[in-house]
Design a protein around this motif. Structure first.
Motif, PDB file in Angstrom:
ATOM      1  N   ASP A 107     -50.346   6.234 -75.548  1.00 48.24           N
ATOM      2  CA  ASP A 107     -49.425   5.114 -75.331  1.00 48.24           C
ATOM      3  C   ASP A 107     -50.218   3.855 -74.956  1.00 48.24           C
ATOM      4  O   ASP A 107     -51.353   3.951 -74.485  1.00 48.24           O
ATOM      5  CB  ASP A 107     -48.442   5.437 -74.189  1.00 48.24           C
ATOM      6  CG  ASP A 107     -47.487   6.562 -74.554  1.00 48.24           C
ATOM      7  OD1 ASP A 107     -47.451   6.942 -75.739  1.00 48.24           O
ATOM      8  OD2 ASP A 107     -46.788   7.051 -73.646  1.00 48.24           O
ATOM      9  N   ASP A 109     -49.838   1.759 -72.511  1.00 48.07           N
ATOM     10  CA  ASP A 109     -49.491   1.239 -71.186  1.00 48.07           C
ATOM     11  C   ASP A 109     -50.362   1.765 -70.044  1.00 48.07           C
ATOM     12  O   ASP A 109     -49.987   1.626 -68.879  1.00 48.07           O
ATOM     13  CB  ASP A 109     -48.015   1.554 -70.890  1.00 48.07           C
ATOM     14  CG  ASP A 109     -47.706   3.036 -71.044  1.00 48.07           C
ATOM     15  OD1 ASP A 109     -48.656   3.827 -71.194  1.00 48.07           O
ATOM     16  OD2 ASP A 109     -46.519   3.401 -71.022  1.00 48.07           O
ATOM     17  N   GLN A 111     -50.758   4.623 -68.937  1.00 43.42           N
ATOM     18  CA  GLN A 111     -50.223   5.731 -68.114  1.00 43.42           C
ATOM     19  C   GLN A 111     -50.992   7.023 -68.345  1.00 43.42           C
ATOM     20  O   GLN A 111     -50.907   7.951 -67.547  1.00 43.42           O
ATOM     21  CB  GLN A 111     -48.730   5.932 -68.422  1.00 43.42           C
ATOM     22  CG  GLN A 111     -47.873   4.810 -67.845  1.00 43.42           C
ATOM     23  CD  GLN A 111     -46.405   5.162 -67.829  1.00 43.42           C
ATOM     24  OE1 GLN A 111     -45.724   5.070 -68.845  1.00 43.42           O
ATOM     25  NE2 GLN A 111     -45.905   5.554 -66.673  1.00 43.42           N
ATOM     26  N   TYR A 210     -50.159  11.582 -64.592  1.00 43.74           N
ATOM     27  CA  TYR A 210     -49.549  10.460 -65.315  1.00 43.74           C
ATOM     28  C   TYR A 210     -49.547   9.247 -64.396  1.00 43.74           C
ATOM     29  O   TYR A 210     -49.020   9.305 -63.282  1.00 43.74           O
ATOM     30  CB  TYR A 210     -48.127  10.869 -65.686  1.00 43.74           C
ATOM     31  CG  TYR A 210     -47.533  10.184 -66.886  1.00 43.74           C
ATOM     32  CD1 TYR A 210     -47.989  10.461 -68.160  1.00 43.74           C
ATOM     33  CD2 TYR A 210     -46.485   9.282 -66.740  1.00 43.74           C
ATOM     34  CE1 TYR A 210     -47.426   9.861 -69.277  1.00 43.74           C
ATOM     35  CE2 TYR A 210     -45.904   8.674 -67.857  1.00 43.74           C
ATOM     36  CZ  TYR A 210     -46.390   8.972 -69.119  1.00 43.74           C
ATOM     37  OH  TYR A 210     -45.817   8.376 -70.223  1.00 43.74           O
ATOM     38  N   ARG A 213     -47.318   2.440 -65.089  1.00 39.49           N
ATOM     39  CA  ARG A 213     -47.426   1.445 -66.148  1.00 39.49           C
ATOM     40  C   ARG A 213     -48.151   0.210 -65.629  1.00 39.49           C
ATOM     41  O   ARG A 213     -47.861  -0.246 -64.522  1.00 39.49           O
ATOM     42  CB  ARG A 213     -46.012   1.020 -66.558  1.00 39.49           C
ATOM     43  CG  ARG A 213     -45.708   1.333 -67.968  1.00 39.49           C
ATOM     44  CD  ARG A 213     -44.331   0.845 -68.336  1.00 39.49           C
ATOM     45  NE  ARG A 213     -44.085   1.295 -69.686  1.00 39.49           N
ATOM     46  CZ  ARG A 213     -44.443   0.611 -70.755  1.00 39.49           C
ATOM     47  NH1 ARG A 213     -45.026  -0.559 -70.637  1.00 39.49           N
ATOM     48  NH2 ARG A 213     -44.238   1.096 -71.950  1.00 39.49           N
TER      49      ARG A 213
HETATM   50 MG    MG Z   1     -45.177   4.823 -70.731  1.00 39.48          MG
END
Ligand code: MG
Ligand code: UDP
Length: 327
Positions: A107, A109, A111, A210, A213
């Motif tokens: 992704d 972002d 994360q 995780y 963001r």
């Molecule tokens: Mg995300």
């Protein structure tokens, strides 16, 4: 699947694969330039041959322009879709254009920490075809989303014949063989988390934390998550259809027994008027059951409708940085 049973080949040479990173991006203008800079610096430590394909999934905030501005001197390519087709389609578009021996989906972002990619490559070098990240925490998700995804994965694991690990997302490494197998799948209602497992091959999970963001906000609101969950359930299970066969049989069985009881009672004691309340309850209950089962049937019919139309999963509007013959 046969290949998944093959023993892990002994490691003789450490192969440094060519890597293609696929980055789906939807309205990520705020952080994408910094993200691409950091990602490329990291990938350069892992391989001399790497490229990044950003799939701009119909962003309206200038994400594509940010990517072009940031790509100077970096092996970053941009594939702009003509509108927002959703993350599953964006990933499919990236996989279709990828050329690396291994593909890493990540992704845009921050994360998913970059250092996990090192472990992905190490496991690939050990002979695994698919290495996927397994979230160890869900505290970055709102509580309602956490609860709903737990329910969804539980239903999926009970109903589906394909093992779909909860907490595994799209953050993963795919060997070229897996990418080819995924590209061969013709279906339009794509639930990637299921498809990765459907194609099989030797896989291993890498737990990771995780992160938060770095910019923007999650694009998955309740409606999108619900849509994805319905695609997942209807693509990987026919149990909801069978459930109504069982429920129908049970209700019919009960009504036959009840009918026999009423006939016997009428013969023995004659007719009486009372009973309208139980009749009304039974009628409304059965009406509800019928509507629910028609609704579930409708979900499957809708998927068939999508499949038979045969429309492509996505439409590309523009490409930047791809070899001239593919532009
Ligand atoms: Mg995300
Ligand atoms: N994304 C996308 N198309 C969409 C929605 C999301 O390409 O329609 C991208 C998004 O830009 C991000 C990734 O998919 O790079 C994951 O999205 P998000 O961070 O919103 O999901 P979450 O982390 O909340 O699961």
């Amino acid at each position: 699947m046969k290949p998944s049973l093959a023993p892990v080949p002994p490691l003789t040479v450490t192969v440094r694969p060519s890597i293609t990173c696929v980055v789906p991006a939807y309205n990520e203008a705020d952080g994408i330039a910094r993200f691409l800079g950091s990602l490329c610096s990291h990938l350069a430590t892992l391989s001399t041959h790497y490229d990044v394909i950003v799939v701009d999934d119909g962003s309206r905030d200038g994400t594509g322009l940010e990517v072009i501005a940031a790509s100077g001197g970096l092996p970053v390519r941009l594939l702009s879709l003509s509108r927002n087709f959703g993350k599953e389609a964006a990933i499919s578009a990236g996989l279709d254009e990828s050329a690396g021996e291994v593909v890493v989906i990540i992704d845009a972002d921050f994360q998913q920490p970059f250092h996990v990619i090192d472990e992905f490559i190490r496991q690939w070098q050990q002979g695994y075809d698919m290495v996927y990240g397994l979230r160890t925490n869900r505290d970055t998700d709102p509580p309602v989303r956490r609860m709903l995804s737990r329910i969804f994965y539980r239903m999926l694991s009970c109903w589906s014949s394909v093992e779909i690990p909860a907490d595994a997302g799209d953050f993963r490494l795919l060997d070229r063989r897996v990418v080819s197998a995924l590209k061969d799948l013709p279906e339009r209602s794509r639930f990637m988390k299921g498809l990765y497992n459907w194609v099989g091959f030797r896989s291993v999970a890498i737990p990771f934390v995780y992160g938060e963001r770095h910019a923007g906000r999650s694009k998955f609101n309740f409606a999108r998550l619900f849509d994805l969950a319905m695609t997942g359930l209807t693509s990987f299970s026919v149990f909801p259809l069978r459930l109504w066969v069982a429920a129908g049989a049970m209700i019919s069985g009960c009504s036959i027994v009840y009918a026999v009881f009423i006939i016997a009672r009428t013969l023995l004691r004659g007719t009486d008027v009372p009973g309208w309340a139980s009749l009304a309850v039974a009628v409304s209950f059965l009406g509800g059951v019928q509507l629910l089962s028609i609704g579930i049937l409708g979900e499957y019919v809708a998927r068939i409708f999508t499949e038979v139309k045969g429309r492509p999963n996505y439409v590309v509007a523009e490409r930047h940085g791809f070899p001239a013959d593919r532009s």
